[in-house]
Design a protein around this motif. Structure first.
Motif, PDB file in Angstrom:
ATOM      1  N   UNK A 176       0.823  -1.209   0.000  1.00 13.35           N
ATOM      2  CA  UNK A 176       0.000   0.000   0.000  1.00 13.35           C
ATOM      3  C   UNK A 176       0.857   1.259   0.000  1.00 13.35           C
ATOM      4  N   UNK A 177       0.230   2.405  -0.301  1.00 13.23           N
ATOM      5  CA  UNK A 177       0.898   3.686  -0.105  1.00 13.23           C
ATOM      6  C   UNK A 177       1.260   3.842   1.362  1.00 13.23           C
ATOM      7  N   UNK A 188      -1.024  -0.942   8.987  1.00 11.49           N
ATOM      8  CA  UNK A 188      -2.192  -1.106   8.136  1.00 11.49           C
ATOM      9  C   UNK A 188      -2.649  -2.543   8.238  1.00 11.49           C
ATOM     10  N   UNK A 189      -3.649  -2.943   7.453  1.00  8.90           N
ATOM     11  CA  UNK A 189      -4.131  -4.328   7.509  1.00  8.90           C
ATOM     12  C   UNK A 189      -3.016  -5.330   7.196  1.00  8.90           C
ATOM     13  N   UNK A 190      -2.636  -6.115   8.187  1.00  6.71           N
ATOM     14  CA  UNK A 190      -1.641  -7.158   7.980  1.00  6.71           C
ATOM     15  C   UNK A 190      -0.200  -6.711   8.047  1.00  6.71           C
ATOM     16  N   UNK A 191       0.071  -5.461   8.431  1.00 11.24           N
ATOM     17  CA  UNK A 191       1.468  -5.032   8.531  1.00 11.24           C
ATOM     18  C   UNK A 191       1.644  -3.965   9.609  1.00 11.24           C
ATOM     19  N   UNK A 192       2.823  -3.984  10.199  1.00  7.34           N
ATOM     20  CA  UNK A 192       3.208  -3.016  11.231  1.00  7.34           C
ATOM     21  C   UNK A 192       4.681  -2.688  11.014  1.00  7.34           C
ATOM     22  N   UNK A 193       5.028  -1.408  11.033  1.00 11.48           N
ATOM     23  CA  UNK A 193       6.394  -0.979  10.733  1.00 11.48           C
ATOM     24  C   UNK A 193       7.030  -0.292  11.931  1.00 11.48           C
ATOM     25  N   UNK A 194       8.317  -0.569  12.107  1.00 13.21           N
ATOM     26  CA  UNK A 194       9.126   0.142  13.094  1.00 13.21           C
ATOM     27  C   UNK A 194      10.380   0.626  12.388  1.00 13.21           C
ATOM     28  N   UNK A 205      11.771  -2.324   9.905  1.00 11.45           N
ATOM     29  CA  UNK A 205      11.347  -3.713  10.047  1.00 11.45           C
ATOM     30  C   UNK A 205       9.828  -3.747  10.028  1.00 11.45           C
ATOM     31  N   UNK A 206       9.267  -4.448   9.044  1.00 12.85           N
ATOM     32  CA  UNK A 206       7.823  -4.652   8.969  1.00 12.85           C
ATOM     33  C   UNK A 206       7.503  -6.074   9.427  1.00 12.85           C
ATOM     34  N   UNK A 207       6.406  -6.217  10.132  1.00  8.83           N
ATOM     35  CA  UNK A 207       6.004  -7.527  10.648  1.00  8.83           C
ATOM     36  C   UNK A 207       4.522  -7.743  10.408  1.00  8.83           C
ATOM     37  N   UNK A 208       4.147  -9.017  10.279  1.00 10.79           N
ATOM     38  CA  UNK A 208       2.741  -9.324  10.097  1.00 10.79           C
ATOM     39  C   UNK A 208       1.925  -9.043  11.341  1.00 10.79           C
ATOM     40  N   UNK A 209       2.492  -9.353  12.509  1.00 12.62           N
ATOM     41  CA  UNK A 209       1.868  -9.046  13.791  1.00 12.62           C
ATOM     42  C   UNK A 209       2.671  -7.940  14.471  1.00 12.62           C
ATOM     43  N   UNK A 210       2.008  -7.152  15.292  1.00  7.87           N
ATOM     44  CA  UNK A 210       2.698  -6.072  15.985  1.00  7.87           C
ATOM     45  C   UNK A 210       3.738  -6.647  16.946  1.00  7.87           C
TER      46      UNK A 210
END
Length: 232
Positions: A176-177, A188-194, A205-210
């Motif tokens: 996604x944008x 967003x849906x299905x992703x979390x970024x740090x 680092x992006x992860x499927x779960x937080x």
């Protein structure tokens, strides 16, 4: 709660003896791929990445480093397998930038990692207009001049990391944008970024779960035994 570890090392620190010792740990397919890289630095990055991968997976799974089997796959991340008596291999993601190599692992959730070396000489506005969506390039153009280079690389690494995450997930959706309503998104849906800045790098680092926690460790030395001592 889900957690992850990121190991970071600089391939420029590898001596010829380190290279030869590490090459002996690779599979035939990995050595052939190593030999196809034309630039010596890219060879060292690939080599160090595969050794970091074995070390990180072995440490998390509680097995010996040489028990980790890594198989090349065309246009995909390598396949990691553990001995039959071990648990499912951890999730992982690799990235490199100008000699720096990073490996992220998690027993809990899929990952996508990207690191980028900050380069203040690049025309980040022009690159943003060419590579980003309209919303993303407008957001970058609105950033203060003193923050723009770091913000560009943070956005770039975020886009790369989420692409890797979604590629690792079965039936991954299109990335996604990263900007909506003038705000740079962190989930967003299905992703979390740090995101972080470390060693002159932008790191996402992006992860499927937080993730509840992420340990970031810059390794010293050039042997898994030295790394184990540092982490003990």
């Amino acid at each position: 709660m889900p957690s992850a570890v990121i190991l970071l090392h600089n391939a420029n620190q590898l001596a010829d003896d380190d290279r030869d010792r590490f090459l002996a740990c690779l599979s035939t397919e990995e050595v052939l791929r190593y030999q196809r890289f034309l630039r010596p630095l890219r060879q060292r990055e690939f080599l160090l990445g595969r050794i970091l991968l074995r070390f990180a997976v072995a440490r998390l799974a509680g097995v010996a480093t040489d028990a980790v089997c890594v198989t090349e796959r065309k246009n995909q991340a390598p396949l990691v397998q553990l001995p039959a008596t071990s648990a499912t291999p951890p999730h992982f993601s690799l990235s490199h930038s100008r000699g720096w190599v990073a490996c992220a692992v998690s027993a809990d959730t899929a990952l996508g990692l990207d690191i980028e070396t900050l380069d203040a000489e690049r025309d980040v506005d022009a690159i943003g207009r060419a590579a980003f969506s309209v919303a993303e390039s407008n957001w970058l153009a609105s950033r203060p001049a003193g923050d723009k280079v770091a913000d560009f690389y943070t956005l770039w690494s975020s886009k790369e990391a989420i692409f890797k995450l979604m590629s690792a997930q079965a039936g991954g959706a299109a990335p996604p944008d990263q900007v909506a309503a003038g705000v740079c998104l962190r989930s967003g849906p299905g992703w979390h970024a740090r995101t972080w800045s470390q060693q002159g790098l932008a790191m996402t680092l992006c992860s499927g779960d937080r993730l509840q926690s992420v340990a970031r460790i810059c390794l010293r030395g050039a042997t898994p035994s030295a790394w184990s001592q540092q982490l003990s």
